[in-house]
Design an enzyme around this catalytic site. Sequence first.
Site, PDB file in Angstrom:
ATOM      1  N   VAL A  92       0.889  -1.318  -0.073  1.00 50.48           N
ATOM      2  CA  VAL A  92      -0.035  -0.033  -0.099  1.00 50.48           C
ATOM      3  C   VAL A  92       0.896   1.184   0.014  1.00 50.48           C
ATOM      4  O   VAL A  92       1.807   1.477   0.711  1.00 50.48           O
ATOM      5  CB  VAL A  92      -0.852  -0.170   1.111  1.00 50.48           C
ATOM      6  N   PHE A 114       6.389   3.140   9.479  1.00 47.37           N
ATOM      7  CA  PHE A 114       5.559   4.484   9.478  1.00 47.37           C
ATOM      8  C   PHE A 114       5.297   5.031   8.217  1.00 47.37           C
ATOM      9  O   PHE A 114       4.591   5.930   8.143  1.00 47.37           O
ATOM     10  CB  PHE A 114       6.515   5.358  10.770  1.00 47.37           C
ATOM     11  N   THR A 116       4.213   3.745   5.638  1.00 47.78           N
ATOM     12  CA  THR A 116       2.862   3.232   5.210  1.00 47.78           C
ATOM     13  C   THR A 116       1.764   3.760   6.211  1.00 47.78           C
ATOM     14  O   THR A 116       0.484   4.334   5.688  1.00 47.78           O
ATOM     15  CB  THR A 116       2.718   1.900   5.338  1.00 47.78           C
ATOM     16  N   CYS A 153      -5.251  12.651  15.101  1.00 45.36           N
ATOM     17  CA  CYS A 153      -4.886  11.847  14.352  1.00 45.36           C
ATOM     18  C   CYS A 153      -3.426  11.464  14.710  1.00 45.36           C
ATOM     19  O   CYS A 153      -2.807  11.597  15.484  1.00 45.36           O
ATOM     20  CB  CYS A 153      -5.059  12.401  12.860  1.00 45.36           C
ATOM     21  N   CYS A 170      10.881  -3.349  14.553  1.00 46.45           N
ATOM     22  CA  CYS A 170      10.713  -5.106  15.100  1.00 46.45           C
ATOM     23  C   CYS A 170      11.985  -5.805  14.621  1.00 46.45           C
ATOM     24  O   CYS A 170      12.076  -6.950  15.122  1.00 46.45           O
ATOM     25  CB  CYS A 170       9.462  -5.439  14.838  1.00 46.45           C
ATOM     26  N   CYS A 227      -2.389  21.194  13.896  1.00 41.03           N
ATOM     27  CA  CYS A 227      -1.933  19.715  13.206  1.00 41.03           C
ATOM     28  C   CYS A 227      -1.753  20.084  11.635  1.00 41.03           C
ATOM     29  O   CYS A 227      -2.830  20.297  11.015  1.00 41.03           O
ATOM     30  CB  CYS A 227      -2.687  18.506  13.673  1.00 41.03           C
ATOM     31  N   CYS A 230      -4.853  16.852  10.198  1.00 44.60           N
ATOM     32  CA  CYS A 230      -6.023  17.102  10.587  1.00 44.60           C
ATOM     33  C   CYS A 230      -6.743  18.648  10.825  1.00 44.60           C
ATOM     34  O   CYS A 230      -8.059  18.864  10.617  1.00 44.60           O
ATOM     35  CB  CYS A 230      -6.611  16.006  11.613  1.00 44.60           C
TER      36      CYS A 230
HETATM   37 ZN   LIG Z   1      -3.850  15.522  13.354  1.00 44.27          ZN
END
Ligand SMILES: [Zn+2]
Length: 324
Positions: A92, A114, A116, A153, A170, A227, A230
Amino acid sequence: MGEDGQRRLLGSSAAIVGCGAIGASTAQLLARAGVGRLCVLDRDFVEPSNLQRQALFDEDDAREALPKAAAAVRKLRSLNSEIEIEAVVADVSSQNVDELLRGFDLILDGTDNFETRFVVNDYAVQAGRPWIYAAAVGSYGVTFAIRPGETACLACLMETTDRSMLEETCDTAGILGPAVSLVSSLEAAEALKLLSGRFAAMHGRLVSCDVWSGRMQSVRVTRNTSCRTCARREFPYLEGEAQPHITMCGRDSVQIHERRRSLDLRLLESNLAAAGMAVKQNGFLLKFSAPPYEMTVFGDGRAILKGSTDPAVARSLYARYIGA
Ligand SMILES: [Zn+2]
């Protein structure tokens, strides 16, 4: 959630981006709960080292090197034959996120990176679609349900949280199976509330837990009023430059992105075999080794090279064996 809630679940849909440890566990919980339509998207294939924490896969899947999405869907269908389940073997990215995730009621985080996650966050905020962030590293896990316009967000979150904890990958730290189970349970619970319409029951908190130390934390996260994503509605990850040709993909490997070329894996198999190489092919992907390297090539032209993180090596091997 009662009969009405159960009916709403059956009429709902969710896409799970990434089907490794957390994605597989979450997918299993949602399939068993009766979410009517599930889509599992993953770019990778099953390896023996995954089995310690990736609950949907078994040794046969690893032996066959099945794509995780395909192996997951086979297992999920055997758990609940009354729901619709689809597998998408793809990475993706900004180029395909709309095509792949359009129309789903909820997007779930099963990714391990991060890059993706920020593509998904930009997409979800722009489309006003809820999504649930979840991650685990070592014995630690964290999750937060994002409802654009109502909650913070992922970009808000990154301003207020200690990133070092979240950015350890990981691949360098390993990951403990129980941390995965715990985080995916928390993620799935919020998903079930949301998909059954029980919005008031959603706790709206960032929950983190460490199964080793026993420390649990649940904090209310406030929206960042300035932000970029958002509040200012800028979506650099969506508008972003075309994906880099070569990206890091775990310890000692890189991914080579090719623009949707369609490869004839059987033809490639016979060519490589004729050249005396050890090659395996299963209809979804082809794997061969050119010591000290190992390359896995997918039907869409994408490839993962193990044994080097040098883009030049990756490009040259790709050109030599797959063709430019
Ligand atoms: Zn935000």
